[in-house]
Write an enzyme that holds these catalytic residues in place. Sequence first.
Site, PDB file in Angstrom:
ATOM      1  N   SER A 189       0.860  -1.184   0.000  1.00 27.57           N
ATOM      2  CA  SER A 189       0.000   0.000   0.000  1.00 27.57           C
ATOM      3  C   SER A 189       0.891   1.228   0.000  1.00 27.57           C
ATOM      4  O   SER A 189       2.089   1.139   0.330  1.00 27.57           O
ATOM      5  CB  SER A 189      -0.861  -0.004   1.273  1.00 27.57           C
ATOM      6  OG  SER A 189      -1.561   1.207   1.411  1.00 27.57           O
ATOM      7  N   TYR A 215      -1.783  -0.830  10.721  1.00 28.97           N
ATOM      8  CA  TYR A 215      -1.984  -1.165   9.299  1.00 28.97           C
ATOM      9  C   TYR A 215      -0.703  -0.850   8.507  1.00 28.97           C
ATOM     10  O   TYR A 215      -0.243  -1.671   7.706  1.00 28.97           O
ATOM     11  CB  TYR A 215      -3.176  -0.374   8.736  1.00 28.97           C
ATOM     12  CG  TYR A 215      -3.450  -0.652   7.274  1.00 28.97           C
ATOM     13  CD1 TYR A 215      -3.980  -1.878   6.858  1.00 28.97           C
ATOM     14  CD2 TYR A 215      -3.181   0.301   6.292  1.00 28.97           C
ATOM     15  CE1 TYR A 215      -4.231  -2.131   5.514  1.00 28.97           C
ATOM     16  CE2 TYR A 215      -3.427   0.059   4.949  1.00 28.97           C
ATOM     17  CZ  TYR A 215      -3.958  -1.161   4.562  1.00 28.97           C
ATOM     18  OH  TYR A 215      -4.207  -1.417   3.232  1.00 28.97           O
TER      19      TYR A 215
HETATM   20  N1  LIG Z   1      -8.659  -0.210  -1.413  1.00 26.06           N
HETATM   21  C1  LIG Z   1      -7.584   0.490  -1.121  1.00 26.06           C
HETATM   22  O1  LIG Z   1      -7.638   1.730  -1.036  1.00 26.06           O
HETATM   23  C2  LIG Z   1      -6.265  -0.200  -0.892  1.00 26.06           C
HETATM   24  C3  LIG Z   1      -5.121   0.602  -0.823  1.00 26.06           C
HETATM   25  C4  LIG Z   1      -3.900  -0.015  -0.590  1.00 26.06           C
HETATM   26  C5  LIG Z   1      -3.819  -1.389  -0.413  1.00 26.06           C
HETATM   27  N2  LIG Z   1      -4.953  -2.139  -0.468  1.00 26.06           N
HETATM   28  C6  LIG Z   1      -4.821  -3.580  -0.232  1.00 26.06           C
HETATM   29  O2  LIG Z   1      -5.449  -4.295  -1.270  1.00 26.06           O
HETATM   30  C7  LIG Z   1      -5.862  -5.572  -0.802  1.00 26.06           C
HETATM   31  C8  LIG Z   1      -7.294  -5.836  -1.245  1.00 26.06           C
HETATM   32  O3  LIG Z   1      -8.168  -4.952  -0.568  1.00 26.06           O
HETATM   33  P1  LIG Z   1      -9.455  -4.296  -1.238  1.00 26.06           P
HETATM   34  O4  LIG Z   1      -9.226  -2.839  -1.271  1.00 26.06           O
HETATM   35  O5  LIG Z   1      -9.830  -4.992  -2.472  1.00 26.06           O
HETATM   36  O6  LIG Z   1     -10.526  -4.544  -0.063  1.00 26.06           O
HETATM   37  P2  LIG Z   1     -11.811  -5.479   0.027  1.00 26.06           P
HETATM   38  O7  LIG Z   1     -12.778  -5.148  -1.060  1.00 26.06           O
HETATM   39  O8  LIG Z   1     -12.277  -5.350   1.439  1.00 26.06           O
HETATM   40  O9  LIG Z   1     -11.227  -6.924  -0.233  1.00 26.06           O
HETATM   41  C9  LIG Z   1     -10.493  -7.617   0.739  1.00 26.06           C
HETATM   42  C10 LIG Z   1     -10.524  -9.071   0.389  1.00 26.06           C
HETATM   43  O10 LIG Z   1      -9.769  -9.791   1.387  1.00 26.06           O
HETATM   44  C11 LIG Z   1     -10.518 -10.921   1.759  1.00 26.06           C
HETATM   45  N3  LIG Z   1     -10.181 -11.353   3.115  1.00 26.06           N
HETATM   46  C12 LIG Z   1     -10.263 -10.662   4.272  1.00 26.06           C
HETATM   47  N4  LIG Z   1      -9.910 -11.441   5.307  1.00 26.06           N
HETATM   48  C13 LIG Z   1      -9.611 -12.663   4.778  1.00 26.06           C
HETATM   49  C14 LIG Z   1      -9.199 -13.901   5.316  1.00 26.06           C
HETATM   50  N5  LIG Z   1      -9.018 -14.064   6.643  1.00 26.06           N
HETATM   51  N6  LIG Z   1      -8.972 -14.927   4.477  1.00 26.06           N
HETATM   52  C15 LIG Z   1      -9.164 -14.784   3.143  1.00 26.06           C
HETATM   53  N7  LIG Z   1      -9.552 -13.654   2.576  1.00 26.06           N
HETATM   54  C16 LIG Z   1      -9.777 -12.602   3.387  1.00 26.06           C
HETATM   55  C17 LIG Z   1     -11.966 -10.529   1.610  1.00 26.06           C
HETATM   56  O11 LIG Z   1     -12.769 -11.667   1.326  1.00 26.06           O
HETATM   57  P3  LIG Z   1     -13.683 -12.478   2.364  1.00 26.06           P
HETATM   58  O12 LIG Z   1     -14.260 -11.467   3.326  1.00 26.06           O
HETATM   59  O13 LIG Z   1     -14.699 -13.121   1.480  1.00 26.06           O
HETATM   60  O14 LIG Z   1     -12.758 -13.471   2.990  1.00 26.06           O
HETATM   61  C18 LIG Z   1     -11.912  -9.661   0.370  1.00 26.06           C
HETATM   62  O15 LIG Z   1     -12.056 -10.432  -0.795  1.00 26.06           O
HETATM   63  C19 LIG Z   1      -5.666  -5.543   0.727  1.00 26.06           C
HETATM   64  O16 LIG Z   1      -4.476  -6.222   1.046  1.00 26.06           O
HETATM   65  C20 LIG Z   1      -5.540  -4.067   1.024  1.00 26.06           C
HETATM   66  O17 LIG Z   1      -4.804  -3.816   2.204  1.00 26.06           O
HETATM   67  C21 LIG Z   1      -6.163  -1.576  -0.721  1.00 26.06           C
END
Ligand SMILES: NC(=O)c1ccc[n+]([C@@H]2O[C@H](COP(=O)([O-])OP(=O)(O)OC[C@H]3O[C@@H](n4cnc5c(N)ncnc54)[C@H](OP(=O)(O)O)[C@@H]3O)[C@@H](O)[C@H]2O)c1
Length: 245
Positions: free
Chosen positions: A142, A155
Amino acid sequence: MSEINGKVVIITGASSGLGEATAHRLAKGGAKLVLGARREDRLKALRDAIVEQGGEAIYRVTDVTDRSQVEALAQAAKEAYGRIDVLINNAGLMPLSPLDQLKVDEWEKMVDVNIKGVLYGLAAVLPTMREQHAGHIINLSSVAGHVVFPSAAVYCATKYAVKALSEGIRQEGGEEIRSTNISPGAVATELTTTISDPETAKGVGELYEMAIDADAIARAIAFAIEQPADVDVNELIIRPTKQPL
Ligand SMILES: NC(=O)c1ccc[n+]([C@@H]2O[C@H](COP(=O)([O-])OP(=O)(O)OC[C@H]3O[C@@H](n4cnc5c(N)ncnc54)[C@H](OP(=O)(O)O)[C@@H]3O)[C@@H](O)[C@H]2O)c1
């Protein structure tokens, strides 16, 4: 022919947000997807949508905090497609809060999913990639792995750890294993719904008004995968143009 075509790609956290967008984009490029997350209904709907559009995908319900489930996900990839070309360690959560609130349960969850989940993913695919003499690990860090934000100490610590792991994989991967660290800024997904502190949620909600679409990150991931085997894209930071920090 695109370097994505025919590659076997495991995506953790594929049930929403960046994981889901990346699955759609890579499926269109001809990848064979192996989708993991906890919500089976979402995984099934995604698999069905990909197959309906002519793509290839399987799913397996996977909690990345359970090492045996992550191993089973990797095993499912090998049974269905015979190899593992790419692992996208994407599952993550972001329950931000000030340290003084001592939300220790949430700190532990972030360590378990954002760091240990990534390690379990690495352990599940590394021996296979060594046997193949080829592989690619893509970790979702991130901007919070480069800059520490207010109310985001834990985080950020997890995302700094992911960045360090990506560099370690790059160094130890040698000529066989590529390592890509992806660092998104604000992207419109479900990530902010994990924030339980109302004050922090309000502040983050305002920041995320500038959030960009998840496909922006999917395109960056596709770019890293589609390079020829002797080109290793190590670090990509993708922010909204408007994002100040
Ligand atoms: N969105 C942003 O602004 C942003 C910025 C920087 C980095 N990121 C990173 O990008 C990645 C994806 O996040 P996102 O933004 O797409 O958020 P999101 O829509 O909340 O997706 C997160 C995913 O992680 C899964 N997850 C959570 N806990 C889990 C577990 N214990 N086992 C397996 N899967 C799990 C969730 O699926 P289930 O609940 O179905 O398990 C979901 O599919 C993360 O690592 C996040 O830190 C996001």
